[in-house]
Design a protein around this motif. Structure first.
Motif, PDB file in Angstrom:
ATOM      1  N   HIS A   1      68.592-132.170  26.306  1.00  0.00           N
ATOM      2  CA  HIS A   1      69.258-130.889  26.297  1.00  0.00           C
ATOM      3  C   HIS A   1      70.499-130.878  27.188  1.00  0.00           C
ATOM      4  O   HIS A   1      71.392-130.077  26.998  1.00  0.00           O
ATOM      5  CB  HIS A   1      68.285-129.786  26.693  1.00  0.00           C
ATOM      6  CG  HIS A   1      67.844-129.849  28.133  1.00  0.00           C
ATOM      7  ND1 HIS A   1      66.881-130.702  28.583  1.00  0.00           N
ATOM      8  CD2 HIS A   1      68.286-129.167  29.215  1.00  0.00           C
ATOM      9  CE1 HIS A   1      66.732-130.537  29.889  1.00  0.00           C
ATOM     10  NE2 HIS A   1      67.558-129.622  30.298  1.00  0.00           N
ATOM     11  N   VAL A   2      70.554-131.778  28.146  1.00  0.00           N
ATOM     12  CA  VAL A   2      71.687-131.831  29.078  1.00  0.00           C
ATOM     13  C   VAL A   2      72.969-132.249  28.363  1.00  0.00           C
ATOM     14  O   VAL A   2      74.036-131.689  28.596  1.00  0.00           O
ATOM     15  CB  VAL A   2      71.393-132.793  30.256  1.00  0.00           C
ATOM     16  CG1 VAL A   2      72.623-133.009  31.115  1.00  0.00           C
ATOM     17  CG2 VAL A   2      70.252-132.260  31.096  1.00  0.00           C
ATOM     18  N   THR A   3      72.869-133.227  27.477  1.00  0.00           N
ATOM     19  CA  THR A   3      74.064-133.797  26.849  1.00  0.00           C
ATOM     20  C   THR A   3      74.362-133.227  25.471  1.00  0.00           C
ATOM     21  O   THR A   3      75.474-133.381  24.967  1.00  0.00           O
ATOM     22  CB  THR A   3      73.914-135.317  26.690  1.00  0.00           C
ATOM     23  OG1 THR A   3      72.802-135.576  25.828  1.00  0.00           O
ATOM     24  CG2 THR A   3      73.730-135.992  28.027  1.00  0.00           C
ATOM     25  N   GLY A   4      73.382-132.636  24.826  1.00  0.00           N
ATOM     26  CA  GLY A   4      73.565-132.177  23.454  1.00  0.00           C
ATOM     27  C   GLY A   4      73.480-133.309  22.441  1.00  0.00           C
ATOM     28  O   GLY A   4      73.720-133.111  21.250  1.00  0.00           O
ATOM     29  N   SER A   7      67.856-137.010  20.688  1.00  0.00           N
ATOM     30  CA  SER A   7      66.847-137.692  21.491  1.00  0.00           C
ATOM     31  C   SER A   7      66.597-139.076  20.905  1.00  0.00           C
ATOM     32  O   SER A   7      67.072-139.411  19.820  1.00  0.00           O
ATOM     33  CB  SER A   7      65.541-136.894  21.458  1.00  0.00           C
ATOM     34  OG  SER A   7      65.029-136.900  20.127  1.00  0.00           O
ATOM     35  N   ASN A  52      73.632-133.940  36.424  1.00  0.00           N
ATOM     36  CA  ASN A  52      73.666-133.423  35.051  1.00  0.00           C
ATOM     37  C   ASN A  52      75.097-133.354  34.538  1.00  0.00           C
ATOM     38  O   ASN A  52      75.373-133.703  33.384  1.00  0.00           O
ATOM     39  CB  ASN A  52      73.012-132.044  34.967  1.00  0.00           C
ATOM     40  CG  ASN A  52      71.503-132.115  35.013  1.00  0.00           C
ATOM     41  OD1 ASN A  52      70.901-133.172  34.834  1.00  0.00           O
ATOM     42  ND2 ASN A  52      70.872-130.980  35.265  1.00  0.00           N
ATOM     43  N   ARG A  56      76.631-135.487  31.444  1.00  0.00           N
ATOM     44  CA  ARG A  56      77.242-134.693  30.367  1.00  0.00           C
ATOM     45  C   ARG A  56      78.660-135.192  30.074  1.00  0.00           C
ATOM     46  O   ARG A  56      79.048-135.367  28.917  1.00  0.00           O
ATOM     47  CB  ARG A  56      77.257-133.216  30.762  1.00  0.00           C
ATOM     48  CG  ARG A  56      77.584-132.277  29.626  1.00  0.00           C
ATOM     49  CD  ARG A  56      77.483-130.804  30.039  1.00  0.00           C
ATOM     50  NE  ARG A  56      76.135-130.471  30.479  1.00  0.00           N
ATOM     51  CZ  ARG A  56      75.841-129.960  31.680  1.00  0.00           C
ATOM     52  NH1 ARG A  56      76.786-129.710  32.555  1.00  0.00           N
ATOM     53  NH2 ARG A  56      74.600-129.685  32.001  1.00  0.00           N
ATOM     54  N   ARG A  74      71.139-140.318  23.566  1.00  0.00           N
ATOM     55  CA  ARG A  74      70.769-140.656  24.940  1.00  0.00           C
ATOM     56  C   ARG A  74      69.354-141.210  24.901  1.00  0.00           C
ATOM     57  O   ARG A  74      68.413-140.510  24.535  1.00  0.00           O
ATOM     58  CB  ARG A  74      70.846-139.419  25.821  1.00  0.00           C
ATOM     59  CG  ARG A  74      70.613-139.706  27.284  1.00  0.00           C
ATOM     60  CD  ARG A  74      70.814-138.463  28.104  1.00  0.00           C
ATOM     61  NE  ARG A  74      70.566-138.723  29.512  1.00  0.00           N
ATOM     62  CZ  ARG A  74      70.375-137.772  30.396  1.00  0.00           C
ATOM     63  NH1 ARG A  74      70.425-136.502  30.029  1.00  0.00           N
ATOM     64  NH2 ARG A  74      70.157-138.071  31.650  1.00  0.00           N
TER      65      ARG A  74
END
Length: 173
Positions: A1-4, A7, A52, A56, A74
């Protein structure tokens, strides 16, 4: 969720689809695994909010170095994977590796501190190095580990083959 970014699980599905496309079209498929050097040490020193932000920014940089059709994910806190199809030569792969290294190496300012990160890159080719997404990812990650232990910045799973055609050397009489 940090990078968008996708997974690891979603990336596996997307990589499976890329493998099917590569198989049916006969095009190449290259998997890059980029591991940020000293990320954990920097993250601990800078704190969670800045770490974070750091990841990002690096994720956006890596994604920006690729074409819009390439897939980036990621895999771990300090590791990204990219599935890139239709690179026609070792020279094109090397050019992308150099672009990724330069992009990751750009300075980044967090709380008044200028940071410089480097990375190590493992490169695996489908179908030469592995026949499925799990093995392809494992091979590229293993290449990163070997690069790290050998003091290299880039490691190919199998020796690169140049697309340059060389004229045969004359035989000595």
């Amino acid at each position: 969720h940090v990078t968008g970014l996708p997974s690891r699980r979603l990336f596996g599905t997307l990589l499976d689809q890329a493998i099917v496309r590569a198989t049916t079209t006969g095009r190449s498929l290259t998997l890059f695994v980029v591991e940020l050097e000293h990320f954990r040490m920097v993250a601990e020193a800078e704190g969670p909010a800045n770490s974070n932000m750091l990841v990002r920014v690096q994720a956006a940089r890596v994604k920006g170095a690729l074409r819009s059709t390439d897939t980036v994910a990621r895999l771990r806190q300090d590791q990204f994977a990219m599935a890139v199809d239709n690179l026609m030569s070792h020279e094109e792969i090397t050019a992308l590796v150099e672009k990724l290294q330069a992009t990751v190496g750009l300075p980044l300012t967090l709380d008044g501190h200028e940071l410089f990160l480097t990375c190590r890159i493992g490169v695996a080719l489908y179908p030469q190095d592995a026949m499925n997404q799990t093995e392809l990812i494992e091979q590229a990650q293993r290449a990163v580990k070997i690069a790290k232990s050998a003091g290299q910045t880039v490691r190919f799973v199998s020796p690169p083959v140049s697309s340059v055609v060389h004229e045969p050397l004359p035989l000595a009489s």
